[in-house]
Motif scaffolding. Structure first.
Motif, PDB file in Angstrom:
ATOM      1  N   ILE A 134       0.860  -2.073  -4.874  1.00 38.37           N
ATOM      2  CA  ILE A 134       1.432  -1.322  -5.993  1.00 38.37           C
ATOM      3  C   ILE A 134       2.805  -0.769  -5.621  1.00 38.37           C
ATOM      4  O   ILE A 134       3.766  -0.841  -6.393  1.00 38.37           O
ATOM      5  CB  ILE A 134       0.478  -0.185  -6.415  1.00 38.37           C
ATOM      6  CG1 ILE A 134      -0.721  -0.776  -7.152  1.00 38.37           C
ATOM      7  CG2 ILE A 134       1.178   0.829  -7.282  1.00 38.37           C
ATOM      8  CD1 ILE A 134      -1.743   0.248  -7.573  1.00 38.37           C
ATOM      9  N   LEU A 135       2.910  -0.252  -4.383  1.00 37.76           N
ATOM     10  CA  LEU A 135       4.199   0.304  -3.948  1.00 37.76           C
ATOM     11  C   LEU A 135       5.262  -0.788  -3.889  1.00 37.76           C
ATOM     12  O   LEU A 135       6.384  -0.615  -4.376  1.00 37.76           O
ATOM     13  CB  LEU A 135       4.051   0.965  -2.576  1.00 37.76           C
ATOM     14  CG  LEU A 135       3.209   2.241  -2.525  1.00 37.76           C
ATOM     15  CD1 LEU A 135       3.192   2.812  -1.118  1.00 37.76           C
ATOM     16  CD2 LEU A 135       3.729   3.278  -3.500  1.00 37.76           C
ATOM     17  N   LEU A 149       5.292  -3.634  -5.461  1.00 36.94           N
ATOM     18  CA  LEU A 149       5.556  -4.113  -6.818  1.00 36.94           C
ATOM     19  C   LEU A 149       6.491  -3.146  -7.546  1.00 36.94           C
ATOM     20  O   LEU A 149       7.464  -3.553  -8.176  1.00 36.94           O
ATOM     21  CB  LEU A 149       4.222  -4.219  -7.556  1.00 36.94           C
ATOM     22  CG  LEU A 149       4.148  -5.060  -8.808  1.00 36.94           C
ATOM     23  CD1 LEU A 149       4.471  -6.494  -8.482  1.00 36.94           C
ATOM     24  CD2 LEU A 149       2.752  -4.970  -9.402  1.00 36.94           C
ATOM     25  N   TRP A 178      -2.860  -0.373  -2.598  1.00 38.64           N
ATOM     26  CA  TRP A 178      -1.772   0.603  -2.705  1.00 38.64           C
ATOM     27  C   TRP A 178      -0.469   0.022  -2.158  1.00 38.64           C
ATOM     28  O   TRP A 178       0.602   0.200  -2.748  1.00 38.64           O
ATOM     29  CB  TRP A 178      -2.139   1.911  -1.998  1.00 38.64           C
ATOM     30  CG  TRP A 178      -1.199   3.036  -2.330  1.00 38.64           C
ATOM     31  CD1 TRP A 178      -0.770   3.376  -3.573  1.00 38.64           C
ATOM     32  CD2 TRP A 178      -0.569   3.931  -1.415  1.00 38.64           C
ATOM     33  NE1 TRP A 178       0.081   4.445  -3.495  1.00 38.64           N
ATOM     34  CE2 TRP A 178       0.229   4.809  -2.179  1.00 38.64           C
ATOM     35  CE3 TRP A 178      -0.597   4.090  -0.031  1.00 38.64           C
ATOM     36  CZ2 TRP A 178       0.985   5.822  -1.602  1.00 38.64           C
ATOM     37  CZ3 TRP A 178       0.156   5.109   0.540  1.00 38.64           C
ATOM     38  CH2 TRP A 178       0.935   5.961  -0.239  1.00 38.64           C
TER      39      TRP A 178
END
Lengths: 574, 312, 277
Positions: B153-154, B156, B150
């Motif tokens: 993802i954040l 990115l 996570w």
């Protein structure tokens, strides 16, 4: 994966670490923790909502202008491959790369028309079994070997040689019997039976003409050597394939926009399988072109100045869901039609692909020759009431506590294996939508995850499935024979995954492949399209579209009949 | 035999035992799987191999031999450091692993440096300072509790897709490594910072600190020269764990950032049931951890004389 | 466990801890009675795809127009199933394993602990991956995989505790009094091993939840369309450019749950350690 609190775990097991626990004794800690999470969230929100209105990098200022020689174009594609020998590998990406290395005997110029390429002319015997090709003079392979009738014979023999283990290329020219060099530049190919899709087969990259000298080398030392506009430099497995300009290129196909050697110095194919990453690589300028722009990003890319989006509908078989008519509830045509009527394909495709893919109403794509518009009237299109009625009629009247239909104590469950490695284009998401809609009329669709071995042996060959999804691009209506003839089951290297076994369909597709009368062929193909929709052997989903994203600098990319991008006339502008 | 040599011999024996055990478990797993690996070897769905080809493959890979024979061959190869041949890639497993090792090591090594540095700086700045300590403690707690995919993802989404500060395609040079490094480093930095700070705070409360202060040493000097040395011990103890975390995190982080590397190799091997590759990587991982842990324990013995008296 | 009066003055009111317990209770409620909190998680709505938060959809919608709030709420069940299930199983298996190692005689004990050594020689994710490679993906198999990865940790601690208790004065006394071994095990060893075991279990729930989410993020856990936080994030990875809610809420759900579980575990641990200074 973090073992979030391993240190605390270990305090108990080793006395040395006794005081190493991460105890927080202050009340602020947790509150501050939650606050920090909120801050992170807030940052993301502000940042994400700002996305998109990024300053334009390069306006496509000089859209016109004269082509410039030089530069290297990097094209990012999904997937990877096992071999560069087009006769061996059937993967789409191999065809895409090899198209630039190999020329074919003939070029496909339209849905059903062909022009000269390496063969400047040809004639077909009256019985349709003997093709005589006259080759262009003065063409040489990248290794200097001249193109001769002997080379063509060697290439075709290589494809059908069992030692090559060709599955796909050999199946394209299944009736091939032998080739004979009549003279230096005239080659005569004999077929065992008349076979009209032969020219189309010859035009695909998988049957590109290879240098006999390269084919003579042992398999382990294989390097692709053709006559194409680019020659092979290197292949870094799973990373990239590098090609360079063939300065002596002269054998341009019929209808080419550019003559002579390519403008680009080099052409690199970069393998990037992650959709979002590939897209990001284009917009951040790391590569100049990408295949498979995610439909969700397509509008944004179009709007971004400095980039262009090219869309090409692929010919051949659409992305279809095939219904195994030999097993379980789907043996009943009413259940098949009910499933077909329970899914609102139109709406699902629109929402998942944002209007960039068209929902299909025919197994054949509209750009394929012999596509029959009228066939879609036979399709059991979206109508949940009708679906419910059909299921009631077929005896699936009761519903269990989960809302699924049951008959004789058995639930209406269909198995649709999910082969994760073959997933692309958010097809898994589409399947989720189909599952949800089928559930509304009481049909349960199970999607067990299977690995390659099980997918092939248990499902594709063993027939242990009710539904299977596949697309197959090839610009000829002969794909209908591939997909529905009883002799073309997967176990026999065909694409008949609905396991259709209909003498009528067999007769139509055989006749269409052998006849020299275009009208007969058209009628036969139309009949097949109607019949498979009427029987609901297939539920058409969408027509795959090549969404190619290009940096504004890239000019002159064209697409061939197979919708492969052609880089021969491509150049990099300012 | 001197105690150190005896200790080393014992560790070596343990390492060999762990390797043998891992390999045996992996082999057992391989044979427990239903289904026929011949299709995978033949090239999967598109190759559509004929029964003859499949038969040749079975003979070639010895899939017909009785299990004990297969096991003996497997172990015999392993002893000669031969990990066998990948089912999917048609390459020796050692080649596959070596090709990807560089990418993974540069990812893990960079993250290790970043994680340890971050932890050290945070701890030095906040030890004995209640307010700053509470704030960073909260942040650390967040970092520890957040799955690193996570975080990835954040980061990115924010820095690659929206702000365009870092490339999305993660192969070229150090700039593409920054976000994966941070992603991997944050959770371990969280743990290490807590441990370091507790160690520092304990050391700062001890008499020698007072002595140093009374001799006029500056606060910085006390922290860097005296207290840090005392805090090093628990950190050293945890670094074995931290390195394990790093290599484990690599599996997920490579997927998030779509980077080449061993993690990707393992995930696709697990998906494709490419057992020689899975086994190879698992055995290699077991070896790496045994060696690292032995090295750390050795270091520990050197640093802290008290441990030498202890049993293991 | 009752905290002795001595420890009271040290304890302050801890709103953070209360928040953690409250959040855990909320997650448990969501897992048990999801229908109380949200509508159907698989209601496809093609007219409202990838919407931001708004009326009717407080967390926005996903790529099929499904309500993200509903999917996060229903996802609690899968995450808790994997997290709690594997912890409980690992606790049970690990306890039996550890007791066997401590009390089962020299040869059995050696074998049991060496097996644990092998499994503990490398990170849990690799063990879990290997197990999934053998069993195949899916909720049940992911749970088993994490169980196998966690169990040796429990075994080790239970063994150490059991050894300490076995050699303690009161057990010696019990033996001298001629009590039967089974009775000693039941009345004296088990209760004393139980407390640290429970603490370890609480602390491991967070680990197990993250591990489960990671497996499904890698496509090895529960399959969509079943809502699960990890696989929601895996799909969100494809829409980073378009939608932020898709990546934000499932991740926040994991983090907050893990944070709360860990905080609760640590509080229990702190209490326990104060009880025996």
């Amino acid at each position: 994966m973090t073992l979030s609190d391993d240190s605390a775990t270990r305090t108990t097991e080793r006395p040395v670490r006794k005081r190493g626990g991460l105890r927080s004794r202050r009340p602020v800690v947790l509150i501050a923790g939650l606050a920090a999470a909120a801050v992170v969230g807030a940052v993301i929100v502000t940042v994400a909502t700002r996305g998109g209105d990024r300053p334009a990098t390069q306006a496509a200022a000089n859209a016109a202008g004269a082509p410039v020689t030089g530069g290297t174009l990097t094209y990012a594609v999904a997937g990877t491959q096992v071999s560069l020998d087009p006769a061996v590998a059937a993967t789409a990406v191999t065809g895409l790369i090899d198209r630039n290395i190999f020329d074919s005997l003939v070029a496909q110029t339209g849905p059903d028309s062909f022009g000269p390429w390496l063969a400047k002319e040809w004639k077909v015997s009256d019985d349709g079994k003997v093709y005589t090709f006259t080759l262009r003079e003065g063409v040489t392979f990248h290794d200097g070997t001249p193109l001769t009738a002997q080379a063509v014979k060697a290439s075709l023999d290589h494809v059908v040689d069992p030692a090559t283990k060709s599955a796909y290329a050999a199946s394209l020219i299944a009736p091939y019997k032998e080739a004979r060099a009549v003279s230096d530049l005239v080659v005569e190919v004999t077929l065992s039976r008349p076979f009209t899709p032969f020219l189309q087969a010859l035009s695909v990259p998988y049957l590109g003409i290879q240098s006999p000298a390269a084919l003579a080398k042992p398999v382990a030392e294989y390097r692709p050597v053709g006559t194409g506009p680019f020659s092979y430099v290197s292949w870094e497995k799973d990373k990239r394939v590098t090609l360079k300009r063939n300065p002596g290129y002269a054998a341009t196909p019929a209808g080419a926009s550019h003559q002579g050697a390519a403008y680009l110095d080099g052409l690199v194919f970069e393998f990037v399988s992650e959709d979002a990453t590939r897209y990001g690589a284009l917009t951040s300028g790391q590569v100049q072109a990408i295949a498979g722009v995610p439909p969700v990003n397509a509008d944004k890319l179009k709007a971004l100045s400095g980039f262009t989006l090219d869309t090409q509908e692929t010919p051949g078989l659409n992305y279809n869901l095939y219904l195994n008519q030999t097993r379980g509830p789907l043996r009943d045509v009413r259940v098949r039609r009910a499933l077909s009527a329970s899914v609102n394909v139109e709406e699902l495709i629109r929402s998942i692909y944002f209007g960039h893919y068209k929902a299909a109403r025919n197994p054949l794509s509209a750009t394929t020759a012999a596509y029959d518009v009228g066939a879609e009237s036979e399709l059991a299109s979206y109508n949940p009431t009708e679906a419910a009625r059909l299921l009631d009629e077929a005896g699936w009247k009761e519903k269990d506590k989960d809302g699924y239909r049951v008959k004789d104590g058995k639930r209406l469950t269909l198995v649709w294996p999910f082969w994760a490695e073959g997933n692309k284009d958010q097809r898994d998401v589409l399947a989720e939508g189909i599952q949800a809609q089928a559930k509304l009329v009481g049909i349960q669709i199970d999607r067990p995850t299977v690995d390659t071995g099980a997918f092939v042996s248990k499902h594709l060959i063993g027939g242990g499935y009710d539904l299977i999804d596949v697309s197959f691009a090839r610009p000829t209506p002969d794909v209908l024979r591939f997909a529905f003839a009883s002799g073309n089951t997967y176990a026999k290297a065909g694409g008949n995954v609905a396991l259709v076994d209909s003498p009528e369909i067999d007769k139509w597709v055989e006749e269409a492949a052998e006849t020299s009368d275009p009208e007969t062929a058209r009628r036969d193909y139309a009949a097949v399209q109607k019949e498979v929709l009427k029987q609901a052997y297939v539920l058409p989903l969408y027509t795959p579209v090549q969404l190619v994203g290009l940096s504004g600098k890239v000019r002159g990319v064209t697409f061939d009949a197979q919708t492969y991008p052609v880089f021969h006339g491509a150049w990099l502008g300012a | 035999m001197p105690p150190l040599a005896r200790w080393l011999a014992r560790r070596l024996a343990l390492t060999l035992f762990v390797l043998w055990g891992t390999a045996t478990l992996a082999f057992a797993g391989m044979r427990l799987v239903p289904g026929d690996p011949a299709h995978v070897i033949a090239g999967g769905v598109q190759a559509n191999a004929t029964p003859e080809v499949l038969e040749t493959i079975r003979a070639q890979y010895g899939l017909h031999d009785p299990l004990p024979v297969q096991y003996a061959i497997f172990i015999g190869r392993l002893v000669r450091a031969d990990l066998g041949e990948s089912y999917q890639l048609n390459q020796p497993v050692s080649t596959v692993v070596l090709e990807q090792l560089g990418a993974t090591v540069s990812l893990a090594a960079g993250a290790a440096v970043l994680g340890f540095t971050l932890a050290l700086v945070l701890a030095l700045l906040t030890a004995g300072r209640p307010r700053a300590g509470a704030l960073t403690r909260a942040l650390e707690f967040c970092a520890i509790s957040t799955p690193n995919f996570w975080i990835g993802i954040l980061l990115l989404g924010a820095f690659s897709f929206s702000l365009n500060w870092f490339p999305v395609l993660g192969e070229d040079g150090p700039r593409a490594l920054v976000l994966p490094w941070i992603t991997l480093a944050l959770p371990i930095a969280g743990v290490l910072a807590q441990i370091t700070r507790e160690g520092l705070e304990r050391a700062l409360g001890q008499p020698f600190t007072l002595t140093a202060r009374s001799r006029g040493a500056t606060e910085n000097r006390i922290r860097l020269r005296h207290a840090l040395r005392h805090a090093a011990l628990p950190v050293l103890t945890l670094s074995g764990w931290a390195l394990g975390e790093l290599l484990a995190g690599v599996v997920v982080v490579e997927t998030v950032f779509a980077r080449q590397g061993l993690g990707q190799v393992v995930v696709s091997a697990v998906n494709g049931r490419d057992f020689p590759v899975v086994t190879g990587v698992v055995v290699l991982a077991a070896l790496t951890f045994s060696v690292i842990n032995t090295g750390l324990d050795l270091l520990y013995r050197v640093v802290d004389p008290r441990v030498r008296q202890a049993a293991l | 466990m009752t905290a002795p009066a001595l420890a009271r003055p040290y304890r302050k009111v801890r709103p953070g801890l209360w928040a953690a317990w409250a959040f855990l209770a909320l997650v448990c409620c969501a897992a048990l009675f999801p229908a109380l909190f949200a509508g159907a998680p698989d209601q496809v709505d093609a007219t409202a795809v990838l919407r931001g938060p708004g009326a009717g959809h407080p967390f926005g919608t996903d790529q099929l127009g499904r309500d993200i709030l509903a999917r996060v709420v229903y996802g609690a069940r899968a995450s808790l199933f994997v997290g709690l299930g594997s912890t409980l199983l690992a606790g049970a298996v690990g306890s039996a394993w550890g007791l066997l190692a401590a009390l089962g005689g020299r040869a059995v004990g050696e074998a049991a602990m060496r097996l644990a050594d092998i499994l503990l020689a490398f990170p849990g994710i690799l063990t879990a991956l290997l197990v999934v490679a053998v069993l195949g993906p899916g909720t049940r198999n992911a749970t088993l995989a994490i169980t196998i990865a966690l169990a040796p940790g429990f075994a080790r601690i239970v063994r150490v505790q059991a050894l300490v208790v076995r050699d303690s004065a009161y057990v010696r006394a019990a033996i001298n009094l001629g009590l039967r071994p089974w009775r000693i095990l039941r009345r004296h060893i088990v209760p004393n091993v139980l407390a640290p075991l429970l603490i370890l279990a609480t602390l491991n729930v967070g680990t197990a939840i993250i591990a489960g989410a990671s497996l499904s993020f890698l496509g090895l856990g529960p399959r969509p369309p079943a809502p699960e936080w990890g696989s929601m994030l895996a799909q969100a990875r494809n829409y980073l450019d378009v939608s932020w809610t898709l990546a934000l809420f499932p991740g926040a759900a994991i983090t907050l749950t893990v944070m709360s579980a860990t905080a609760a575990g640590r509080a229990l641990q702190a209490r326990y350690e104060r009880r025996e200074p």
